[in-house]
Design an enzyme around this catalytic site. Structure first.
Site, PDB file in Angstrom:
ATOM      1  N   ASP A 104       0.835  -1.201   0.000  1.00 48.64           N
ATOM      2  CA  ASP A 104       0.000   0.000   0.000  1.00 48.64           C
ATOM      3  C   ASP A 104       0.876   1.259   0.000  1.00 48.64           C
ATOM      4  O   ASP A 104       1.880   1.330   0.710  1.00 48.64           O
ATOM      5  CB  ASP A 104      -0.877  -0.017   1.259  1.00 48.64           C
ATOM      6  CG  ASP A 104      -1.966   1.028   1.226  1.00 48.64           C
ATOM      7  OD1 ASP A 104      -2.828   0.940   0.332  1.00 48.64           O
ATOM      8  OD2 ASP A 104      -1.963   1.934   2.083  1.00 48.64           O
ATOM      9  N   GLU A 136       2.142  -0.259  -4.876  1.00 51.15           N
ATOM     10  CA  GLU A 136       1.165   0.751  -5.303  1.00 51.15           C
ATOM     11  C   GLU A 136       1.844   2.107  -5.199  1.00 51.15           C
ATOM     12  O   GLU A 136       2.074   2.600  -4.094  1.00 51.15           O
ATOM     13  CB  GLU A 136      -0.064   0.720  -4.387  1.00 51.15           C
ATOM     14  CG  GLU A 136      -1.145   1.677  -4.853  1.00 51.15           C
ATOM     15  CD  GLU A 136      -1.950   2.318  -3.743  1.00 51.15           C
ATOM     16  OE1 GLU A 136      -3.076   2.730  -4.014  1.00 51.15           O
ATOM     17  OE2 GLU A 136      -1.445   2.447  -2.616  1.00 51.15           O
TER      18      GLU A 136
HETATM   19  C1  NOJ Z   1      -4.361   2.932  -1.020  1.00 50.03           C
HETATM   20  C2  NOJ Z   1      -5.480   1.969  -0.859  1.00 50.03           C
HETATM   21  O1  NOJ Z   1      -5.679   1.283  -2.067  1.00 50.03           O
HETATM   22  C3  NOJ Z   1      -6.678   2.771  -0.428  1.00 50.03           C
HETATM   23  O2  NOJ Z   1      -7.848   2.024  -0.458  1.00 50.03           O
HETATM   24  C4  NOJ Z   1      -6.400   3.332   0.940  1.00 50.03           C
HETATM   25  O3  NOJ Z   1      -7.464   4.167   1.315  1.00 50.03           O
HETATM   26  C5  NOJ Z   1      -5.111   4.140   0.952  1.00 50.03           C
HETATM   27  N1  NOJ Z   1      -4.056   3.491   0.263  1.00 50.03           N
HETATM   28  C6  NOJ Z   1      -4.648   4.380   2.367  1.00 50.03           C
HETATM   29  O4  NOJ Z   1      -4.192   3.179   2.927  1.00 50.03           O
END
Ligand code: NOJ
Ligand code: MG
Length: 554
Positions: free
Chosen positions: A220, A280
């Protein structure tokens, strides 16, 4: 031109063993609370997921990725983690996860789980411990507790925004003039990666799940974690821009974060077989993105530049070209992403407006499916988000009372948020809850989804689901698809993309983004088409608008 017979079902085809599996895996994202509910509480859970694994094997994907299932107050859909080495009791147990891993491996599916290293939930014992002390304590050193600006510290320490709206700082209760940092919701305090304890704790987490058998992690906000020295003010940006994910400035994409990924890579490489990462990272350019997949860092990252492309052959071609160039420069495979739990579903994103109030969802679905078929034919790894294979649209009309996304609350409803892509999956039956649960789904499902259920589409050869199965089967059977080379071809039309996957049995992929039929001279057999194709009197292939077609070249 004849159509090749394509057998239905994909479970019996073994995945290719000739190269690292992650270089061209098709990964299916499961958002656990919305996938399948086993116990009638309306919340999807791990036993529910386990019961549906045969469906995914049959679909023909290579791996699954589970969004967080950790104990959480669910103030950000589980991305607010209380204990990263446990399972939320509402979703199951660690043993259930073990069962998912065992069954998946049995079915030939690899398993990714999510790790959330930028922040914890404010209910994590470490944050509770910090709150019980004064800023300056070792407990607070795990987070960012900073004196505010102004004579009394009454102003936030800098101008950073929360990605969900509003300031990125909240006053520390009981300690006037002190603030803690949260790049996301107030309930998600950012961790201080200058503190070695954080590194050690996350390595424990990685090993905990690796030892249990998971094959990889989705990381993440992999472009966050490390903040610029001194937490300086960032550029002044429009709040909507922050929330659209174009994060830039001193809170994001700092050079130091790459050291964390080198550390993690050593952990993954210490396993046999080595474990893998997909990061990500919503960074500005494909070059910045590629830096995350240098040989000693992450294996892959999500390609959000592709997700942001709009319905125009030139735009799509450009983003594919730069993605291939920048990723190959670091030896990493590109990935292709159209959808996830944070963005509008592509069916609705690609839908043109018919008038000021109505979107043409049928056209949107044709385009989304065509884009997806293009992506499945490109070199590298591809991602599918649950329900994409059913052609689900975004649910745009959820009533405000049921919304749960913190973005909705932090913007006082100005931004509706991401709940519309998280509506539970319709499995069967004619009416909600469509086999998702025996109870009441945690988000309401539309009344008109009967035709979109997995059950209805399984019975229909011309369904979106049937098309995905066919594509994934052809992809597995064909040695030229997946990892490998791509050659751009001339279709004779600016609005028709033509891509060849060269090799012994080459495949040509055409995508018509134009507003009418286009004729392309090509000799071969149609393997798959998402819309109408036919032959004109000269023997050229005529491809309808909003259509993708795969052709086995003669
Ligand atoms: C990216 C995640 O995909 C999303 O759903 C989340 O709200 C944020 N990061 C914070 O963790
Ligand atoms: Mg449940």
């Amino acid at each position: 031109m004849t159509e090749l017979p394509v057998r239905e079902g994909n479970a019996d085809i073994p995945p290719r063993e000739v190269r690292d599996w992650w270089r061209d895996a098709v990964v299916y994202q499961i958002y656990p609370r919305s996938f399948a509910d086993s116990d009638g509480d309306g919340l999807g859970d791990l036993p529910g997921i386990r019961s549906r694994l045969p469906y995914l094997a049959q679909l023909g994907v290579d791996a699954i990725w589970l969004s967080p299932f950790y104990p959480s107050p669910l103030l950000d859909g589980g991305y607010d983690v209380i204990d990263p080495r446990d399972v939320d009791p509402r979703l199951g147990t660690v043993d259930d996860l073990r069962g998912i891993v065992a069954d998946s491996h049995e079915l030939g599916l690899r398993v990714f789980v999510d790790v959330v290293p930028n922040h914890f939930s404010w209910e994590h014992p470490w944050f509770k411990a910090a709150l019980a002390t004064a800023p300056g304590s070792p407990e607070w050193d795990r987070f960012h507790a900073v004196r505010g600006k102004g004579p009394e510290g009454e102003l936030p320490p800098n101008n950073w925004h929360s990605a969900f709206g509003g300031p990125a700082w909240t006053p520390i209760p009981g300690h006037a003039g002190w603030w803690y940092l949260h790049l996301f919701d107030t309930s998600q305090p950012d961790l201080n990666w200058a503190n070695r304890e954080i590194h050690e704790d996350f390595q424990r987490t990685l090993r905990f799940w690796f030892d249990l058998g998971v094959d990889g992690f989705r990381i993440d906000v992999a472009h966050s974690l490390v903040k610029a020295e001194g937490l300086p003010d960032g550029p002044v940006v429009d709040e909507d821009e922050v929330m659209a994910g174009s994060e830039r400035g001193p809170a994001w994409d700092q050079p130091g974060v790459h050291d964390v990924w080198r550390e993690w890579r050593r952990v993954a490489d210490s396993y046999d077989p080595p474990r893998v990462f997909v990061g990500e990272a919503w960074v500005a350019t494909t070059e910045a993105q590629a830096a995350y997949t240098r040989p000693d860092e992450l294996h892959t990252t999500f390609n959000f530049h592709f997700l942001r492309a709009f319905w125009d052959a030139t735009v799509i071609r450009d983003v594919i070209g730069t993605s291939l160039l920048t990723s190959s420069a670091v030896g990493a495979p590109p990935t292709w992403v159209l959808s996830n739990h944070d963005v509008w579903r592509p069916v609705t994103r690609f839908a043109p407006w018919r008038d000021a109030h109505t979107m043409d969802i049928a056209t949107g679905r044709r385009r989304a499916v065509a884009m997806s078929m293009l992506s499945l034919a490109l070199p590298g790894s591809a991602y599918l988000y649950q329900g994409e294979e059913l052609g689900l649209p975004e649910v745009v009309d959820l009533p405000d009372e049921v919304r749960q996304d913190p973005t909705f609350f932090r913007t006082e409803g100005r931004v509706k948020g991401r709940d519309g892509c998280r509506v539970p999956i319709p499995w069967s039956g004619d009416a909600p809850p469509y086999g998702f649960t025996t109870g009441t789904p945690w988000l309401p499902q539309p009344a008109d989804w009967a035709g979109l259920t997995a059950e209805a589409q399984e019975a229909d050869d011309s369904s979106t689901l049937a098309l995905y199965r066919r594509a994934l089967r052809v992809r597995r059977e064909s040695p030229v698809l997946g990892d490998g080379e791509l050659i751009w071809r001339e279709s004779g039309h600016d609005d028709v993309l033509a891509v060849e996957r060269p090799g012994e049995r080459p495949i040509l992929v055409l995508l018509n983004t134009g507003d009418g039929d286009r004729a392309v001279a090509v000799d071969g057999e149609v393997l798959l088409h998402t819309g109408e194709v036919s032959l004109d009197p000269d023997g050229a292939l005529v491809i309808a608008p909003d259509t993708c077609c795969w052709i086995a070249l003669a």
